[in-house]
Design an enzyme around this catalytic site. Structure first.
Site, PDB file in Angstrom:
ATOM      1  N   GLU A   2       0.845  -1.187   0.000  1.00 43.17           N
ATOM      2  CA  GLU A   2       0.000   0.000   0.000  1.00 43.17           C
ATOM      3  C   GLU A   2       0.885   1.244   0.000  1.00 43.17           C
ATOM      4  O   GLU A   2       1.754   1.391   0.868  1.00 43.17           O
ATOM      5  CB  GLU A   2      -0.896   0.040   1.245  1.00 43.17           C
ATOM      6  CG  GLU A   2      -2.121  -0.833   1.164  1.00 43.17           C
ATOM      7  CD  GLU A   2      -3.091  -0.554   2.320  1.00 43.17           C
ATOM      8  OE1 GLU A   2      -4.275  -0.911   2.171  1.00 43.17           O
ATOM      9  OE2 GLU A   2      -2.683   0.005   3.352  1.00 43.17           O
ATOM     10  N   CYS A   3       0.656   2.121  -0.961  1.00 40.56           N
ATOM     11  CA  CYS A   3       1.323   3.422  -1.026  1.00 40.56           C
ATOM     12  C   CYS A   3       2.846   3.252  -0.944  1.00 40.56           C
ATOM     13  O   CYS A   3       3.460   2.806  -1.899  1.00 40.56           O
ATOM     14  CB  CYS A   3       0.786   4.347   0.058  1.00 40.56           C
ATOM     15  SG  CYS A   3       1.088   6.099  -0.282  1.00 40.56           S
ATOM     16  N   GLY A   4       3.484   3.575   0.179  1.00 41.15           N
ATOM     17  CA  GLY A   4       4.929   3.400   0.283  1.00 41.15           C
ATOM     18  C   GLY A   4       5.350   1.969   0.028  1.00 41.15           C
ATOM     19  O   GLY A   4       6.392   1.709  -0.603  1.00 41.15           O
TER      20      GLY A   4
END
Length: 442
Positions: A333-335
């Site tokens: 997720e994201c990073g």
């Protein structure tokens, strides 16, 4: 339907961001805890940094309450975590009435939605810099804009002098709006920030002492007995986690957990554990490989762009991640999504090789803010979540995609139904998204 009685509560809110609301929240949590109360914290909205500070202040885990992403059953189930506490304190986000244009599951994401649903009167933190009696007009607008909103009163912040305080209080006395305290201006009582908000609690060099200082400051300048007496709540339905949240994505989940990977929602982790999943933490920054017996690896969001060189050199972690992806699912997720890609370009423009499990290259040298609620319908499976699963989530980052060569993972729209270009992607058993999952969606 059976009803659940909650302890009395307050929602700590403000007219806008940057008023000192979090400092007041942490000081109240610690001061009231020091007074012998069991205080249950909550955070309105999709913030994944503030709850860790809440937990450090009062010793109880804090949960997010989000009226756009969460249906009534989930909100009630989460509020039920306050059972057994003496008092609830919930921290608002942005300005009290700030939300999106179109409502979601139960509201538009504004903190006022949560105050009304739970019956928690609003304690408004007002930055009174540069004004005197006019501060009362601001408070009056917030107290009366929505007649269904319970309103307790205000705490004045950044008061310049005793004379300044007297003038401000005169305006409030004329309107009959309670003033619970007045905090003198102090530049040392601030928390360090970075591009996604506060520096994380685990990174603060002297967090406990800082919170103790906030508590002493609040005790000296706020009527804590009056604050406690103003708290109220409404009875709620006995909600159920399982109805409103997707099933755990796997039975045994290796979860990255350190300063680079810490953006997880507490309610999801608790739901996964209650549903029988086992979460096994590991640290990529310490060059630890994910558990070899895990059914999947989950890389949460966080700040990998600040640690890109360390991650690129973490061969034990990267090799273990690649081995796992050969036979079992991996999700970021994201990073975490950025780390699954081929390269991450840091703020200085230096490219760092990542896991290479997705054809993704991201850059922080070319910064662009991406912020908002997301509705996503999976176009491919995300581990145990089947294709077609609908999710609600939130996206907040400053990353630019330079390359993305894999198939989209989801059809993604924002809160107003407009399509979002950041669809996530998948290759084999590896998936990734820029949005953080909060709940299931209809």
């Amino acid at each position: 339907m059976s009803m659940l009685s909650l302890p009395p509560g307050l929602l700590i809110a403000a007219p806008a961001s940057g008023t000192g609301k979090t400092t007041v929240m942490l000081g109240l949590l610690r001061a009231l805890t020091d007074a012998g109360l069991a205080v249950q914290p909550f955070k309105s909205g999709p913030d994944y940094i503030d709850p860790a500070f809440h937990g450090a202040a009062c010793g109880r885990p804090s949960f997010n309450l989000d009226s756009w992403a969460m249906d009534a059953g989930l909100l009630d189930a989460l509020a039920g975590r306050a059972s057994g506490a003496d008092l609830v304190l919930a921290e608002g986000s942005m300005g009290l009435f700030d939300g999106v244009a179109k409502p979601g599951a139960t509201g538009n994401g504004a903190s006022a939605d949560i105050a009304k649903r739970m019956g928690w009167p609003v304690l408004l933190v007002l930055d009174v810099s540069g004004q005197a009696q006019s501060a009362a007009a601001t408070a009056l607008g917030f107290a009366r804009l929505d007649p269904d909103l319970p309103f307790a009163g205000v705490i004045l912040n950044r008061v310049a002098s005793p004379r300044h305080e007297r003038l401000i209080r005169k305006g409030f006395e004329a309107l009959g709006i309670p003033v619970f305290g007045a905090l003198p201006r102090r530049g040392d009582l601030t928390l360090p920030e970075r591009h996604l908000g506060l520096v994380q609690a685990i990174e603060h060099p002297a967090l406990d002492q800082a919170i103790a200082d906030y508590a002493a400051f609040l005790r000296a300048h706020v009527d804590l007995d009056a604050v406690r007496a103003a708290a109220r709540s409404l009875p709620l339905g006995a909600g159920d986690f399982a109805v409103s949240l997707p099933l755990p994505p796997a039975q045994r989940i290796a979860m990255a957990r350190d300063a680079a990977f810490s953006f997880t929602y507490p309610h999801l982790l608790e739901h996964w554990r209650q549903a029988g999943a086992e979460i096994v933490p590991f640290s990529p920054l310490a060059d630890e490989a994910p558990d070899a017996d895990a059914d999947m690896v989950w890389l949460p969001g966080g700040y990998p762009e600040l640690h890109a060189g360390t991650i690129a050199a973490a061969t034990t972690f990267l090799d273990g991640l690649r081995r796992h992806a050969g036979t079992r699912p991996v999700h970021g997720e994201c990073g975490g999504y950025m780390v699954l890609g081929e390269a991450l370009v840091d703020k200085a423009g230096e490219a760092h090789r990542m896991a290479g499990l997705l054809g993704l290259v991201t850059s922080h040298a070319q910064r662009k803010m991406h912020l908002g609620y997301r509705h996503a319908r999976l176009l491919a499976p995300l581990s145990g979540l089947a294709s077609g699963t609908a999710l609600r989530g939130h996206e907040f980052h400053y990353t630019t995609i330079l390359e993305q060569r894999d198939a989209p993972l989801a059809h993604v729209t924002d809160a107003e139904g407009a399509e979002v270009a950041e669809t996530g992607s998948h290759r084999g058993r590896v998936t990734g998204t820029f949005f953080h999952m909060i709940a299931a969606a209809g």
